[in-house]
Design a protein around this motif. Structure first.
Motif, mmCIF file in Angstrom:
data_model
loop_
_atom_site.group_PDB
_atom_site.id
_atom_site.type_symbol
_atom_site.label_atom_id
_atom_site.label_comp_id
_atom_site.label_asym_id
_atom_site.label_seq_id
_atom_site.Cartn_x
_atom_site.Cartn_y
_atom_site.Cartn_z
ATOM 1 N N ARG A 137 -73.538 -27.306 -15.329
ATOM 2 C CA ARG A 137 -74.492 -28.187 -14.838
ATOM 3 C C ARG A 137 -73.762 -29.341 -13.867
ATOM 4 O O ARG A 137 -74.260 -30.440 -13.772
ATOM 5 C CB ARG A 137 -75.245 -28.916 -15.866
ATOM 6 C CG ARG A 137 -76.050 -27.892 -16.690
ATOM 7 C CD ARG A 137 -76.919 -28.830 -17.801
ATOM 8 N NE ARG A 137 -77.573 -29.794 -17.527
ATOM 9 C CZ ARG A 137 -78.189 -30.662 -18.303
ATOM 10 N NH1 ARG A 137 -77.976 -30.514 -19.640
ATOM 11 N NH2 ARG A 137 -79.266 -31.450 -17.936
ATOM 12 N N ALA A 138 -72.565 -28.915 -13.343
ATOM 13 C CA ALA A 138 -71.897 -29.786 -12.266
ATOM 14 C C ALA A 138 -72.660 -30.271 -11.125
ATOM 15 O O ALA A 138 -73.533 -29.526 -10.517
ATOM 16 C CB ALA A 138 -70.671 -29.116 -11.937
ATOM 17 N N THR A 139 -72.825 -31.476 -11.116
ATOM 18 C CA THR A 139 -73.391 -32.138 -9.950
ATOM 19 C C THR A 139 -72.798 -31.839 -8.518
ATOM 20 O O THR A 139 -71.705 -32.026 -8.280
ATOM 21 C CB THR A 139 -73.538 -33.705 -9.918
ATOM 22 O OG1 THR A 139 -74.378 -33.891 -11.203
ATOM 23 C CG2 THR A 139 -74.454 -34.182 -9.062
ATOM 24 N N PRO A 140 -73.730 -31.268 -7.731
ATOM 25 C CA PRO A 140 -72.848 -31.240 -6.082
ATOM 26 C C PRO A 140 -72.946 -32.499 -5.265
ATOM 27 O O PRO A 140 -73.578 -33.330 -5.834
ATOM 28 C CB PRO A 140 -74.104 -29.917 -5.365
ATOM 29 C CG PRO A 140 -75.317 -30.513 -6.245
ATOM 30 C CD PRO A 140 -75.178 -30.919 -7.555
ATOM 31 N N GLY A 141 -72.345 -32.243 -4.255
ATOM 32 C CA GLY A 141 -72.203 -33.516 -3.206
ATOM 33 C C GLY A 141 -71.763 -34.595 -3.944
ATOM 34 O O GLY A 141 -72.248 -35.722 -4.037
ATOM 35 N N PHE A 142 -70.594 -34.537 -5.078
ATOM 36 C CA PHE A 142 -70.054 -35.500 -5.886
ATOM 37 C C PHE A 142 -68.965 -36.361 -5.242
ATOM 38 O O PHE A 142 -68.163 -35.900 -4.451
ATOM 39 C CB PHE A 142 -69.587 -34.913 -7.108
ATOM 40 C CG PHE A 142 -69.247 -35.734 -8.256
ATOM 41 C CD1 PHE A 142 -70.571 -36.333 -8.756
ATOM 42 C CD2 PHE A 142 -68.125 -36.082 -8.764
ATOM 43 C CE1 PHE A 142 -70.495 -37.229 -9.771
ATOM 44 C CE2 PHE A 142 -67.949 -37.091 -9.630
ATOM 45 C CZ PHE A 142 -69.144 -37.652 -10.437
ATOM 46 N N GLY A 143 -69.210 -37.538 -5.372
ATOM 47 C CA GLY A 143 -68.574 -38.723 -4.535
ATOM 48 C C GLY A 143 -66.908 -38.538 -4.846
ATOM 49 O O GLY A 143 -66.326 -38.401 -3.732
ATOM 50 N N TRP A 144 -66.598 -38.661 -6.067
ATOM 51 C CA TRP A 144 -64.861 -38.791 -6.139
ATOM 52 C C TRP A 144 -64.353 -37.402 -5.764
ATOM 53 O O TRP A 144 -63.395 -37.431 -5.544
ATOM 54 C CB TRP A 144 -64.810 -39.224 -7.410
ATOM 55 C CG TRP A 144 -64.471 -38.554 -8.602
ATOM 56 C CD1 TRP A 144 -64.236 -37.295 -8.852
ATOM 57 C CD2 TRP A 144 -64.808 -39.082 -9.928
ATOM 58 N NE1 TRP A 144 -64.104 -36.812 -10.239
ATOM 59 C CE2 TRP A 144 -64.441 -37.981 -10.908
ATOM 60 C CE3 TRP A 144 -65.119 -40.256 -10.545
ATOM 61 C CZ2 TRP A 144 -64.577 -38.007 -12.271
ATOM 62 C CZ3 TRP A 144 -65.297 -40.323 -11.866
ATOM 63 C CH2 TRP A 144 -64.937 -39.263 -12.718
ATOM 64 N N SER A 145 -65.035 -36.320 -5.999
ATOM 65 C CA SER A 145 -64.565 -35.122 -5.701
ATOM 66 C C SER A 145 -64.230 -34.947 -4.238
ATOM 67 O O SER A 145 -63.235 -34.615 -3.654
ATOM 68 C CB SER A 145 -65.268 -33.823 -6.060
ATOM 69 O OG SER A 145 -65.698 -33.709 -7.683
ATOM 70 N N SER A 146 -65.409 -35.419 -3.307
ATOM 71 C CA SER A 146 -65.255 -35.630 -2.060
ATOM 72 C C SER A 146 -63.977 -36.627 -1.523
ATOM 73 O O SER A 146 -63.282 -36.178 -0.585
ATOM 74 C CB SER A 146 -66.379 -36.077 -1.401
ATOM 75 O OG SER A 146 -67.318 -35.300 -1.763
ATOM 76 N N ALA A 147 -64.032 -37.698 -2.194
ATOM 77 C CA ALA A 147 -63.003 -38.606 -1.783
ATOM 78 C C ALA A 147 -61.491 -38.111 -2.207
ATOM 79 O O ALA A 147 -60.649 -38.190 -1.359
ATOM 80 C CB ALA A 147 -63.197 -39.978 -2.734
ATOM 81 N N LEU A 148 -61.382 -37.788 -3.309
ATOM 82 C CA LEU A 148 -60.132 -37.275 -3.610
ATOM 83 C C LEU A 148 -59.648 -36.038 -3.020
ATOM 84 O O LEU A 148 -58.437 -35.876 -2.593
ATOM 85 C CB LEU A 148 -59.916 -36.992 -5.127
ATOM 86 C CG LEU A 148 -60.249 -38.229 -6.037
ATOM 87 C CD1 LEU A 148 -60.073 -37.943 -7.599
ATOM 88 C CD2 LEU A 148 -59.114 -39.121 -5.392
ATOM 89 N N PHE A 149 -60.627 -35.068 -2.513
ATOM 90 C CA PHE A 149 -60.157 -33.819 -1.573
ATOM 91 C C PHE A 149 -59.897 -34.363 -0.249
ATOM 92 O O PHE A 149 -58.676 -34.027 0.169
ATOM 93 C CB PHE A 149 -61.139 -33.062 -1.582
ATOM 94 C CG PHE A 149 -60.995 -31.867 -0.632
ATOM 95 C CD1 PHE A 149 -60.578 -30.696 -1.280
ATOM 96 C CD2 PHE A 149 -61.337 -31.781 0.847
ATOM 97 C CE1 PHE A 149 -59.952 -29.760 -0.320
ATOM 98 C CE2 PHE A 149 -60.956 -30.874 1.407
ATOM 99 C CZ PHE A 149 -60.306 -29.519 0.959
#
Length: 530
Positions: free
Chosen positions: A507-519
């Motif tokens: 159920r992982a949320t898409p468009g996730f902030g810290w995944s985006s930031a850390l990538f």
């Protein structure tokens, strides 16, 4: 050019609570709200566009600036609260949230959602939308060509997740329910923002430093209706979920303490302040936040060390950030090896900040505190083969990468650092897509369940930095590359990934902030690597 699928990547804009998504009956528009499912905030459903002969005009493309339909019809943001339809010789139909059927004949630019009476020119709305996106996209830091497409998606995610919360602009983790500012998330968001807008990066931290409690504790969440800093602030749904999960293995259940329990997030604020300062020095800012950072560090020892052994504990599962980790099956509070590790690093960051402010005596005190804490931590928690996780006063058998997090200090004795390095590269934690949040070989490993096996980018990020600090640059580079490849090839910017498939987990949320930031931040470091 970045394209939106209107499913995982809805049409939305910086500062807007509105999300436009595709469903089988047409477009669906909902309004993002704190701890609220989008189904409960529906604005309209079944938005369809029909040509002059009554034929339906399908969506042909969706970009950060507009959704286009066949026949030259466009849906655009005129401002964060106003969506307009532009076109001619077409008709729009939809159903309101209360079931009312509506229709609009298009012969220009019309307000679909927003203040009534607005006057909009199609060319001006489009030009302004394109300029907003261009100005942000142009600030994406340099990344390798093979990472640029996913990095641009991540950069757009940070852009549209910027909302006004409590009067300041902050990146929310996701507009899918996570509409607030979470302490840990904001720290990680700041790491990417520092490359393009250091002041905006600092604002993510100020949202919490400005709400610091009198005793020094930093809140867990800042949201539209206030802050979450203790268990009495938790939404009812959280109490119900935790009652079903925490302590289930031993029947420990949730504590029935007579007073509310503090809820915060792991201490990384001074670390983030210093990382921003290294990119964009601001001595005045350091002077302003230094006393707050000191108070926050001291709180862990005065307000979160119930047994007084000098090793603070997470007093609530949420304070660890590892909400559903199986370590909490053994109780609702405890000392994980990551906590002491973060506090050691925080002491050293306080020392750096003190030196930048010409407080040499205070810097010496912080370094001594760091040395003492690390020595105490090793004495009390190093078993000879691993760092133990203590929950409910007892060691727990579950193996998680949190016991490897002491690498983050960069100051372990060589033989201990070598053992943790070997553990990380063993089949327990290493594979094509490391690092699982529960060891692959542990009976509690569940690759689809939140914090019970999936890969989280913040864990990998901290371990990458830890490997570099601890003298293992090859392993750090390898983990960084495997992490970037997993995200690049995994389909989107998710809350967490299945480590066996490299795809979105459960159920992982898409468009996730810290995944985006850390990538973005990891991609920047990969670009800079020799």
């Amino acid at each position: 050019m970045l394209t939106l699928d209107l499913v995982e990547r809805p049409f939305t804009d910086r500062g807007s609570r509105l999300l436009v998504m595709a469903r089988s009956d047409g477009l669906w528009i909902a309004r993002a709200a704190y701890e609220t499912e989008l189904a409960e905030t529906t604005v309209l459903t079944g938005l369809r566009i029909h040509g002059s002969s009554g034929e339906e005009l399908p969506v042909t493309a969706a970009s950060p600036t507009e959704v286009t339909f066949a026949g030259g019809v466009s849906l655009m943001f005129a401002d964060p609260d106003t969506l307009v339809l532009a076109g001619s010789d077409a008709r729009a139909t939809w159903t309101t949230a209360v079931g009312e059927s509506c229709a609009l004949d298009l012969d220009g630019c019309h307000v679909l959602i927003g203040p009534a009476g607005g006057s909009w020119l199609e060319a001006e709305v489009r030009s302004a939308a394109e300029e907003r996106w261009r100005l942000w996209a142009d600030r994406l830091p340099p990344v390798r060509a093979d990472l640029r497409e996913r990095a641009l998606m991540a950069w757009w995610t940070l852009h549209v997740n910027l909302l006004s919360i409590d009067g300041s602009e902050g990146v929310v983790p996701s507009k899918y329910g996570y509409v607030g500012l979470w302490n840990w998330d904001s720290v990680f968001h700041a790491l990417a923002l520092r490359h393009a807008d250091p002041d905006l990066a600092r604002a993510q931290l100020d949202a919490f430093l400005n709400h610091q409690l009198p005793d020094g504790q930093l809140p867990d969440v800042v949201h539209d209706r206030g802050v979450l800093a203790e268990t009495s602030d938790l939404p009812r749904s959280d109490h119900e979920r935790l009652a079903q999960h925490v302590g289930s293995a031993r029947g420990a259940g949730l504590p029935t303490a007579p007073l509310p329990v503090p809820v915060t997030k792991p201490p990384l604020m001074a670390w983030a302040v210093w990382k921003i300062h290294q990119v964009s020095p601001d001595r005045a800012y350091l002077a302003r936040v230094y006393p707050k950072l000191v108070a926050a560090q001291r709180w862990w020892f005065t307000g979160s060390d119930p047994d007084g052994d000098g090793l603070p504990e997470y007093l609530h599962p949420y304070s660890s950030g590892l909400d559903d980790s199986p370590v909490w099956d053994f109780g609702s509070s405890g000392a994980l090896p990551c906590l002491a590790s973060y506090l050691v690093v925080q002491y050293h960051c306080l020392a750096e900040i003190a030196l930048a402010l010409d407080f040499a005596d205070q810097a010496a005190v912080w370094r001594a505190e760091a040395t003492d804490l690390l020595a105490r931590f090793i004495r009390l928690r190093w078993s000879g083969t691993r760092f133990t996780t203590v929950v409910g006063g007892r060691p727990v058998p579950v193996r998680t990468p949190m016991e490897l997090m002491p690498l983050f200090t960069g100051r372990l004795p060589a033989e201990i650092a070598q053992r943790l390095h070997a553990d990380l590269l063993s089949p327990e934690f290493w594979a094509d897509r490391p690092v699982p949040t529960v060891a692959f070989t542990d009976p509690a490993f569940e690759p689809e369940a939140m914090w019970r096996g999936p890969v989280w980018l913040n864990v990998n990020y901290l371990l990458i930095e830890g490997l570099s600090r601890s003298g293992f640059p090859e392993a750090a580079a390898d983990l960084r590359e495997r992490t970037l490849s997993m995200v690049r090839d995994g389909g989107g910017l998710y809350e967490y990934w299945n480590p066996l498939t490299g795809r979105r987990a459960g159920r992982a949320t898409p468009g996730f902030g810290w995944s985006s930031a850390l990538f973005v931040d990891l991609a920047c470091s990969a670009e800079a690597a020799p």
